[in-house]
Write an enzyme that holds these catalytic residues in place. Sequence first.
Site, PDB file in Angstrom:
ATOM      1  N   GLU A  60      -3.995  24.019  38.072  1.00 32.37           N
ATOM      2  CA  GLU A  60      -5.288  23.581  37.527  1.00 32.37           C
ATOM      3  C   GLU A  60      -6.472  24.071  38.356  1.00 32.37           C
ATOM      4  OE1 GLU A  60      -2.617  21.743  37.480  1.00 32.37           O
ATOM      5  OE2 GLU A  60      -2.406  20.993  35.431  1.00 32.37           O
ATOM      6  N   HIS A 129      -1.061   9.343  34.132  1.00 32.79           N
ATOM      7  CA  HIS A 129      -1.336  10.066  32.884  1.00 32.79           C
ATOM      8  C   HIS A 129      -2.300   9.308  31.979  1.00 32.79           C
ATOM      9  CE1 HIS A 129       2.027  12.324  34.325  1.00 32.79           C
ATOM     10  NE2 HIS A 129       2.066  13.119  33.277  1.00 32.79           N
TER      11      HIS A 129
END
Lengths: 324, 428
Positions: A60, A129
């Site tokens: 990322e 998450h």
Amino acid sequence: MPLITYRQALNDAFAEELTRDENVFLMGEEVAQYNGAYKVTEGLWKRFGSKRVIDTPISEAAFLGLGVGAAMMGLRPVVELMFWSFAYVGFDQIMNNAGCIRYMSGGLINVPMVIRGPANGGTNVGATHSHTPENFLANTPGLKVVCPATPYDAKGLMIASIRDNDTVCFMENTLLYGDLGEVPDGSYTIPLGVADVKREGLDVSLIAHGRAVLTCLAAAEILATEHGIEAEVVDLRSIRPLDEETILNSVAKTHRAVLVDENKPFCGVSAQIAALLAEHAFDDLDAPVLRVTALDAPAIYSMPLEKLQLPDAQAVVAKVLSSF
Amino acid sequence: MARTLSLPSKSKKTAAKKVVRLAAPKVVAKKASPKSLKPLKTKGPAQTGKKSPTKPITAKATAKAPTKAVAAPPKVTSSDFSSSPFNSSLKPAEKIGFLREMLRIRRFEQQALKYYNQGIMGGFLHLYNGQESVAVGTASLMNGHDEIITAYRDHGHALAVGMGMNECMAELFGKGTGCSKGKGGSMHFFAPDKHYWGGHGIVAGQTPLGLGLAFAIKYKQINGCAVAFLGDGAVNQGVFSECLNMAALWDLPIVYVIENNGYSMGTSLERSSAVNGSLAKRAEGFCVEWATCGGFDLYELRANLGAAMERARKESKPMVLEVSTYRYYGHSVADANTKKYRSPEEIDLYKSEHDPITLWQNQLLSEKVITQAGIEKIDDEAKAEAAAAAEFGIASPWPSEESIFEDIYHEVDHKTEAGQTGSFFFSE
Ligand SMILES: Cc1ncc(C[n+]2csc(CCOP(=O)(O)OP(=O)(O)O)c2C)c(N)n1
Ligand SMILES: [Mg+2]
């Protein structure tokens, strides 16, 4: 108007923009050959090819930074985060680079990039998450933050975000991807910074963004049918820029505000709205500003308890009733 | 393919060989191949220990861990590189130009230092003194389509690409006439019109941006490459490893130049990095070509970096080039320990034996490209220009208060439709 899903609305927005501007490209983990972890980019790789729809390694920081660098050079990256929760490993690139380079360069550079992906709890996947970072992204002048609640808004806001010359953090919601809504064919934009009154009412303003808007609409139905209270539902749509005018107008009309927010309460989006109302709507208010937010704990895994963590229609109804 | 490494000890060698062979760069010829680059100077300041600072090292990179007692960099052998294709056709005026640029950087920074020490200038001031050859050499190799980006030790790169002393000095003073209108400071100089993308304060934060520059070059099919600088300390940031992988995976035209000055703040390379010969060698694990070279001599730097950039442009391939160099001052001027983590003798040694400006002056004198008087004239001009820039900076106005809210959002600055809807700022 065609009835399509929130997911398809986004997909259509990408297709429109990939077709319109060859500087637009999509990038992220599994966005191309796998068709997207949540199938939001389904079919686009096949249609637009590997130059425009690009699978990345699980890096990322590097691909967010790559997006910033490419955007500085005039490309228009649309970078998918499989979950916004994963942005944290690349946060430096968002906050310091996408967020500050324009300022630090005295306006010589701009970063026309969209960073997008789902940011929501309520899916039984635990804390890592389930983050909703819209509040701290919106805390960074230089970034824009958009949170659409409906398929129609998702498409129009996405097209506007891709055309925007600043970095837009676009927050979707896995629980909404399958929602159906009327969405026009072809291209249209919804300006950032314009809230939408999704239901009119005179008795109380429910102010929300993202999925919480739908919770508010459900609550408003209950309030109307069971309690004779007509709630107005204000969908912020974008957090920064923020349509303060629509919020204040609504509260001036209803004299009551309940803020509903899947974000956490501490320094969350609702806290910003509460501050706005305290400063500018004090004389309009007949009751204290109240909030229904995510409970102030990390997202719990256990399913029934997780349900308690997020605002639901009953909680909103109860909070509204308590203000009368 | 060297893409999958499994067994550590055995595969290391295989991978190394494969990378070299994979690259077999036509333009780079032998010089950029790690095995044949000569002299291999991985033991420059990188492994400089505190003891016996006079022993020159010419050892090749070995698989052994670095020894402690290694000190000075190898003797510079300019003549080895003057005949490189990147140097052989240089005109006298160009060579003199390089000297002028290096002197301008040095005098600029010394002038800044003066005001910093007087407390008139704030911020951090990371001086580039001693490293000037690297920025000047790089700028001299840019083809008009190449893009560069660096970290916070950025004054040298800025001046080398052609930014003016006035705008740079004014920025250091925080004035509205500064290159970033007083909004960036020492660490954040930018000149996109000169293909210079900053100036970045977060260690290694610029490395993926460099990747993005290379990506855009490739996407737009431009005949250029990106050069991204980082320090010997920055190599330990995870994002840099991510970048190497992606650069190799996607064949991006980027040269990562590790400016190895031996220290990251007060931590010597040997205390911060597990090294097997050189930092650049880590690139092998990512199937990225690498090389090392000395950065003190412009010819050597240009020969090696020129080959790396040419390869990046022609083959669209990444490379890591580790350049040995040295900074004379502390990490920043605020670094009070500058002589504690290294000996004064070490600093003196580099100043007397490996100063890139002195070396280049001597080179040009020996080539009879310039006279001593000619050098002094250029130096005097650089000093005068720097002094005038300081005056300009001091005399310049502060940025206006309104400017605090400018240059945050492009759409707001340009009063576009998108800049008119909603509130963008939330302070009263
Ligand atoms: C992420 C991050 N961590 C720490 C710092 C503080 N810091 C700035 S420079 C530096 C040392 C870096 O050394 P090196 O990469 O060798 O570059 P040099 O200063 O030698 O040019 C440190 C620790 C920072 N700016 N950013
Ligand atoms: Mg260093």
